[in-house]
Design a protein around this motif. Sequence first.
Motif, PDB file in Angstrom:
ATOM      1  N   ARG A 171       0.809  -1.222   0.000  1.00 51.25           N
ATOM      2  CA  ARG A 171       0.000   0.000   0.000  1.00 51.25           C
ATOM      3  C   ARG A 171       0.844   1.274   0.000  1.00 51.25           C
ATOM      4  O   ARG A 171       0.587   2.193  -0.763  1.00 51.25           O
ATOM      5  CB  ARG A 171      -0.937   0.021   1.216  1.00 51.25           C
ATOM      6  CG  ARG A 171      -1.778   1.311   1.277  1.00 51.25           C
ATOM      7  CD  ARG A 171      -2.481   1.488   2.601  1.00 51.25           C
ATOM      8  NE  ARG A 171      -1.620   1.452   3.770  1.00 51.25           N
ATOM      9  CZ  ARG A 171      -0.915   2.490   4.224  1.00 51.25           C
ATOM     10  NH1 ARG A 171      -0.936   3.650   3.600  1.00 51.25           N
ATOM     11  NH2 ARG A 171      -0.171   2.365   5.306  1.00 51.25           N
ATOM     12  N   TYR A 203       2.620   1.800  -3.320  1.00 46.09           N
ATOM     13  CA  TYR A 203       1.607   2.050  -4.346  1.00 46.09           C
ATOM     14  C   TYR A 203       1.120   3.498  -4.260  1.00 46.09           C
ATOM     15  O   TYR A 203       1.040   4.198  -5.268  1.00 46.09           O
ATOM     16  CB  TYR A 203       0.422   1.085  -4.189  1.00 46.09           C
ATOM     17  CG  TYR A 203      -0.754   1.470  -5.048  1.00 46.09           C
ATOM     18  CD1 TYR A 203      -0.742   1.224  -6.422  1.00 46.09           C
ATOM     19  CD2 TYR A 203      -1.854   2.116  -4.502  1.00 46.09           C
ATOM     20  CE1 TYR A 203      -1.802   1.599  -7.222  1.00 46.09           C
ATOM     21  CE2 TYR A 203      -2.919   2.493  -5.297  1.00 46.09           C
ATOM     22  CZ  TYR A 203      -2.893   2.235  -6.650  1.00 46.09           C
ATOM     23  OH  TYR A 203      -3.948   2.632  -7.454  1.00 46.09           O
ATOM     24  N   GLN A 204       0.811   3.950  -3.054  1.00 42.38           N
ATOM     25  CA  GLN A 204       0.320   5.318  -2.902  1.00 42.38           C
ATOM     26  C   GLN A 204       1.387   6.336  -3.283  1.00 42.38           C
ATOM     27  O   GLN A 204       1.077   7.398  -3.829  1.00 42.38           O
ATOM     28  CB  GLN A 204      -0.207   5.547  -1.484  1.00 42.38           C
ATOM     29  CG  GLN A 204      -1.507   4.788  -1.257  1.00 42.38           C
ATOM     30  CD  GLN A 204      -2.038   4.904   0.162  1.00 42.38           C
ATOM     31  OE1 GLN A 204      -1.275   4.905   1.132  1.00 42.38           O
ATOM     32  NE2 GLN A 204      -3.356   4.977   0.284  1.00 42.38           N
ATOM     33  N   GLU A 263       1.434   6.598  -7.082  1.00 40.68           N
ATOM     34  CA  GLU A 263       0.288   7.294  -7.679  1.00 40.68           C
ATOM     35  C   GLU A 263       0.656   8.693  -8.171  1.00 40.68           C
ATOM     36  O   GLU A 263      -0.046   9.259  -9.006  1.00 40.68           O
ATOM     37  CB  GLU A 263      -0.879   7.369  -6.693  1.00 40.68           C
ATOM     38  CG  GLU A 263      -1.607   6.058  -6.535  1.00 40.68           C
ATOM     39  CD  GLU A 263      -2.814   6.177  -5.630  1.00 40.68           C
ATOM     40  OE1 GLU A 263      -3.915   5.832  -6.086  1.00 40.68           O
ATOM     41  OE2 GLU A 263      -2.652   6.606  -4.465  1.00 40.68           O
ATOM     42  N   VAL A 312      -1.612  -4.850  -6.028  1.00 40.23           N
ATOM     43  CA  VAL A 312      -1.388  -4.158  -4.763  1.00 40.23           C
ATOM     44  C   VAL A 312      -1.849  -5.026  -3.590  1.00 40.23           C
ATOM     45  O   VAL A 312      -2.982  -5.528  -3.578  1.00 40.23           O
ATOM     46  CB  VAL A 312      -2.140  -2.810  -4.745  1.00 40.23           C
ATOM     47  CG1 VAL A 312      -1.897  -2.068  -3.435  1.00 40.23           C
ATOM     48  CG2 VAL A 312      -1.724  -1.960  -5.946  1.00 40.23           C
ATOM     49  N   LEU A 326      -6.707  -0.738   2.019  1.00 37.71           N
ATOM     50  CA  LEU A 326      -7.362  -0.255   0.802  1.00 37.71           C
ATOM     51  C   LEU A 326      -8.447  -1.243   0.376  1.00 37.71           C
ATOM     52  O   LEU A 326      -8.215  -2.453   0.342  1.00 37.71           O
ATOM     53  CB  LEU A 326      -6.349  -0.091  -0.332  1.00 37.71           C
ATOM     54  CG  LEU A 326      -5.261   0.969  -0.159  1.00 37.71           C
ATOM     55  CD1 LEU A 326      -4.280   0.928  -1.325  1.00 37.71           C
ATOM     56  CD2 LEU A 326      -5.884   2.351  -0.038  1.00 37.71           C
ATOM     57  N   THR A 370     -10.539  -0.289  -2.479  1.00 38.38           N
ATOM     58  CA  THR A 370     -10.672  -0.050  -3.921  1.00 38.38           C
ATOM     59  C   THR A 370      -9.453   0.717  -4.399  1.00 38.38           C
ATOM     60  O   THR A 370      -8.754   1.374  -3.610  1.00 38.38           O
ATOM     61  CB  THR A 370     -11.930   0.780  -4.258  1.00 38.38           C
ATOM     62  OG1 THR A 370     -11.825   2.057  -3.614  1.00 38.38           O
ATOM     63  CG2 THR A 370     -13.203   0.075  -3.837  1.00 38.38           C
ATOM     64  N   LEU A 371      -9.202   0.649  -5.705  1.00 37.62           N
ATOM     65  CA  LEU A 371      -8.128   1.408  -6.343  1.00 37.62           C
ATOM     66  C   LEU A 371      -8.735   2.162  -7.516  1.00 37.62           C
ATOM     67  O   LEU A 371      -9.637   1.655  -8.183  1.00 37.62           O
ATOM     68  CB  LEU A 371      -7.034   0.457  -6.853  1.00 37.62           C
ATOM     69  CG  LEU A 371      -6.393  -0.478  -5.830  1.00 37.62           C
ATOM     70  CD1 LEU A 371      -5.417  -1.427  -6.516  1.00 37.62           C
ATOM     71  CD2 LEU A 371      -5.677   0.315  -4.750  1.00 37.62           C
ATOM     72  N   ASP A 372      -8.226   3.354  -7.766  1.00 33.14           N
ATOM     73  CA  ASP A 372      -8.783   4.118  -8.884  1.00 33.14           C
ATOM     74  C   ASP A 372      -7.786   4.295 -10.035  1.00 33.14           C
ATOM     75  O   ASP A 372      -7.912   5.194 -10.842  1.00 33.14           O
ATOM     76  CB  ASP A 372      -9.309   5.475  -8.409  1.00 33.14           C
ATOM     77  CG  ASP A 372      -8.210   6.403  -7.903  1.00 33.14           C
ATOM     78  OD1 ASP A 372      -7.067   5.944  -7.734  1.00 33.14           O
ATOM     79  OD2 ASP A 372      -8.501   7.594  -7.679  1.00 33.14           O
ATOM     80  N   TRP A 373      -6.813   3.419 -10.099  1.00 32.25           N
ATOM     81  CA  TRP A 373      -5.847   3.431 -11.195  1.00 32.25           C
ATOM     82  C   TRP A 373      -6.203   2.248 -12.085  1.00 32.25           C
ATOM     83  O   TRP A 373      -6.200   1.101 -11.633  1.00 32.25           O
ATOM     84  CB  TRP A 373      -4.444   3.289 -10.651  1.00 32.25           C
ATOM     85  CG  TRP A 373      -3.343   3.774 -11.530  1.00 32.25           C
ATOM     86  CD1 TRP A 373      -3.390   4.033 -12.872  1.00 32.25           C
ATOM     87  CD2 TRP A 373      -2.004   4.054 -11.122  1.00 32.25           C
ATOM     88  NE1 TRP A 373      -2.177   4.460 -13.317  1.00 32.25           N
ATOM     89  CE2 TRP A 373      -1.297   4.478 -12.262  1.00 32.25           C
ATOM     90  CE3 TRP A 373      -1.330   3.974  -9.913  1.00 32.25           C
ATOM     91  CZ2 TRP A 373       0.042   4.825 -12.221  1.00 32.25           C
ATOM     92  CZ3 TRP A 373       0.005   4.327  -9.879  1.00 32.25           C
ATOM     93  CH2 TRP A 373       0.682   4.752 -11.020  1.00 32.25           C
ATOM     94  N   LEU A 401      -6.305  -4.926  -6.660  1.00 33.72           N
ATOM     95  CA  LEU A 401      -5.974  -5.414  -5.327  1.00 33.72           C
ATOM     96  C   LEU A 401      -5.779  -6.924  -5.359  1.00 33.72           C
ATOM     97  O   LEU A 401      -6.534  -7.643  -6.016  1.00 33.72           O
ATOM     98  CB  LEU A 401      -7.093  -5.080  -4.339  1.00 33.72           C
ATOM     99  CG  LEU A 401      -7.143  -3.642  -3.842  1.00 33.72           C
ATOM    100  CD1 LEU A 401      -8.445  -3.371  -3.118  1.00 33.72           C
ATOM    101  CD2 LEU A 401      -5.961  -3.355  -2.923  1.00 33.72           C
TER     102      LEU A 401
END
Length: 188
Positions: free
Chosen positions: A45, A48-49, A52, A81, A86, A88-91, A96
């Motif tokens: 996480r 990943y963040q 972004e 990820v 987290l 959900t992911l918006d990329w 996940l």
Amino acid sequence: MKKVIAAINMTVDGFCDHTAGIPDEEIHDHYADLLRKADTVLYGRITYQLMEFWKTLVKEPSGDKSMDDFALVMDNTPKLVFSHTLKTLDWESAKLATRTIEEEVAALKQSYNENGKDIFVGSPSLIVELTKLHLIDEYQLCIHPVVVGSGLPLFKNITDRMLLKLIKTKTFNGGAIILYYKPANKEK
């Protein structure tokens, strides 16, 4: 079969910090080329963040060609990820993980791969976990000429002795060097 490659930036004093390095054009180009060879990149996480950031450069380019090119490659690279927080992911290129890291890596290694692309691991915690499971086939440690004095050591929670065999090195004009290792107990 796909290899699992741990690729991470580090300081001379052994700390993992993607923000402490000196990412010049040559390093951005190197990592863009590396990501083009990736079937999937595994992130925890926190990393990943941090990554972004590159998504924003796709929408609003910086004007620095090497950074903008890297952002486009990063945007298109599939990312898996691992996170307990987290939901959900918006990329669009990220998803996940739904299984353990060992199960996910086994599935990725066995999935069809006509391009010969490998699995890259870019988070310190995942590198440690996969090292403990003896699932890393190669380490690519990019050592930046920076001393930060404190931070997260890559092999902090590794308690067993592990021998590595140096495969090659790559030196950058800005002073960074990548050390390519494989575990000494792994075949070619």
